[in-house]
Design an enzyme around this catalytic site. Structure first.
Site, PDB file in Angstrom:
ATOM      1  N   GLY A   1       0.822  -1.202   0.000  1.00  0.00           N
ATOM      2  CA  GLY A   1       0.000   0.000   0.000  1.00  0.00           C
ATOM      3  C   GLY A   1       0.853   1.248   0.000  1.00  0.00           C
ATOM      4  O   GLY A   1       2.046   1.201  -0.331  1.00  0.00           O
ATOM      5  N   ASN A   2       0.251   2.365   0.350  1.00  0.00           N
ATOM      6  CA  ASN A   2       0.981   3.626   0.399  1.00  0.00           C
ATOM      7  C   ASN A   2       0.383   4.532   1.468  1.00  0.00           C
ATOM      8  O   ASN A   2      -0.566   4.146   2.163  1.00  0.00           O
ATOM      9  CB  ASN A   2       0.972   4.310  -0.977  1.00  0.00           C
ATOM     10  CG  ASN A   2      -0.432   4.555  -1.476  1.00  0.00           C
ATOM     11  OD1 ASN A   2      -1.196   5.323  -0.916  1.00  0.00           O
ATOM     12  ND2 ASN A   2      -0.804   3.869  -2.565  1.00  0.00           N
ATOM     13  N   ARG A   3       0.927   5.738   1.602  1.00  0.00           N
ATOM     14  CA  ARG A   3       0.570   6.617   2.709  1.00  0.00           C
ATOM     15  C   ARG A   3      -0.622   7.532   2.423  1.00  0.00           C
ATOM     16  O   ARG A   3      -0.930   8.413   3.221  1.00  0.00           O
ATOM     17  CB  ARG A   3       1.772   7.487   3.091  1.00  0.00           C
ATOM     18  CG  ARG A   3       3.004   6.714   3.516  1.00  0.00           C
ATOM     19  CD  ARG A   3       4.161   7.660   3.832  1.00  0.00           C
ATOM     20  NE  ARG A   3       5.398   6.950   4.064  1.00  0.00           N
ATOM     21  CZ  ARG A   3       5.772   6.447   5.240  1.00  0.00           C
ATOM     22  NH1 ARG A   3       4.969   6.586   6.288  1.00  0.00           N
ATOM     23  NH2 ARG A   3       6.928   5.826   5.374  1.00  0.00           N
TER      24      ARG A   3
END
Length: 243
Positions: free
Chosen positions: A47-49
């Site tokens: 995933g990512n932020r």
């Protein structure tokens, strides 16, 4: 029945009732927001932020401007924007499917931070450490949501807006991305340490179009959303076409 609506919903309804400046009334809008989470096994993911704050703010601003707005959102901790139909997804494949189902639309704003790759195969059970070498995770490329929508042919939205989170050569990279993905505009989002960060409250952006580049000051994400929606309204001003 018998339960009071949320105060934010009441305020939005009052403002909408008395508002005379709803320039996107009669238009349909689609926004993608948040991250996508690509499963490795039942408990882990890539995933990512992304917090989804910018995409949600844009969806709210489009609805406030009168547009019939659908928000396709990856997992976030945010409340649903008032007056917006929200469709929740997790993966990039799900986001593309939900976006296609939301068409036709006059304008699409793809803000979501879609994962570029996903594991080719997600484990059916939690991957355990066994004292040996780390497991090999083979990746495959995810579908490109904004490029797919921009290449929709006869059903293509009249205006396709992408986002590009960059840490260096912001405008140059975004300009190349706009041409490669076939979108009409791209918002170059500077996420370097000197500007903003993914998941933060403020954004430093540049609006890249075929006509050139507009440099916007660092603003709260709500202000970025309102300014972008004002530009979208200007784009459609005087046009009678509807998708």
């Amino acid at each position: 029945a018998g339960r009071m609506s949320e105060p934010a919903e009441i305020l939005a309804a009052i403002l909408a009732f008395f508002s005379v400046d709803r320039p996107l009334t009669g238009r349909r809008a689609l926004v993608t927001s948040g991250p996508t989470l690509e499963p490795i096994d039942p408990v882990r993911f890539l995933g990512n932020r992304s917090s989804g704050r910018q995409g949600h703010a844009i969806a709210a601003a489009l609805a406030a401007a009168g547009a019939d707005t659908v928000l396709v959102s990856g997992p976030t901790a945010l409340a649903d924007p008032v007056g917006v139909e929200v469709r929740r997804v997790e993966t990039a494949v799900e986001m593309l499917e939900a976006s296609r189902e939301a068409l036709p639309s006059d304008v699409v704003v793809c803000v979501a931070a879609v994962a570029d790759w996903r594991p080719a195969e997600a484990g059916q059970h939690k991957i355990k450490k066994d004292g040996g070498a780390p497991p090999t995770i083979r990746l495959v490329e995810n579908p490109d949501v904004v490029a797919t929508l921009a290449a929709a042919g006869e059903g293509r939205p009249a205006l396709v807006v992408g986002f590009a989170a960059e840490t260096e050569d912001v405008v140059a990279n975004a300009t190349t991305k706009r041409e490669r993905k076939g979108c009409d505009w791209i918002v170059a989002n500077d996420v370097s340490s000197t500007a903003g960060t993914i998941g933060g409250d403020r954004n430093a952006v540049h609006l890249v179009t075929s006509s050139g580049v507009e440099e916007w000051p660092t603003m709260d994400k709500t202000e970025v959303a309102e300014r972008l929606v004002a530009r979208i309204a200007d784009h459609f001003e005087g046009s009678s076409d509807r998708n």
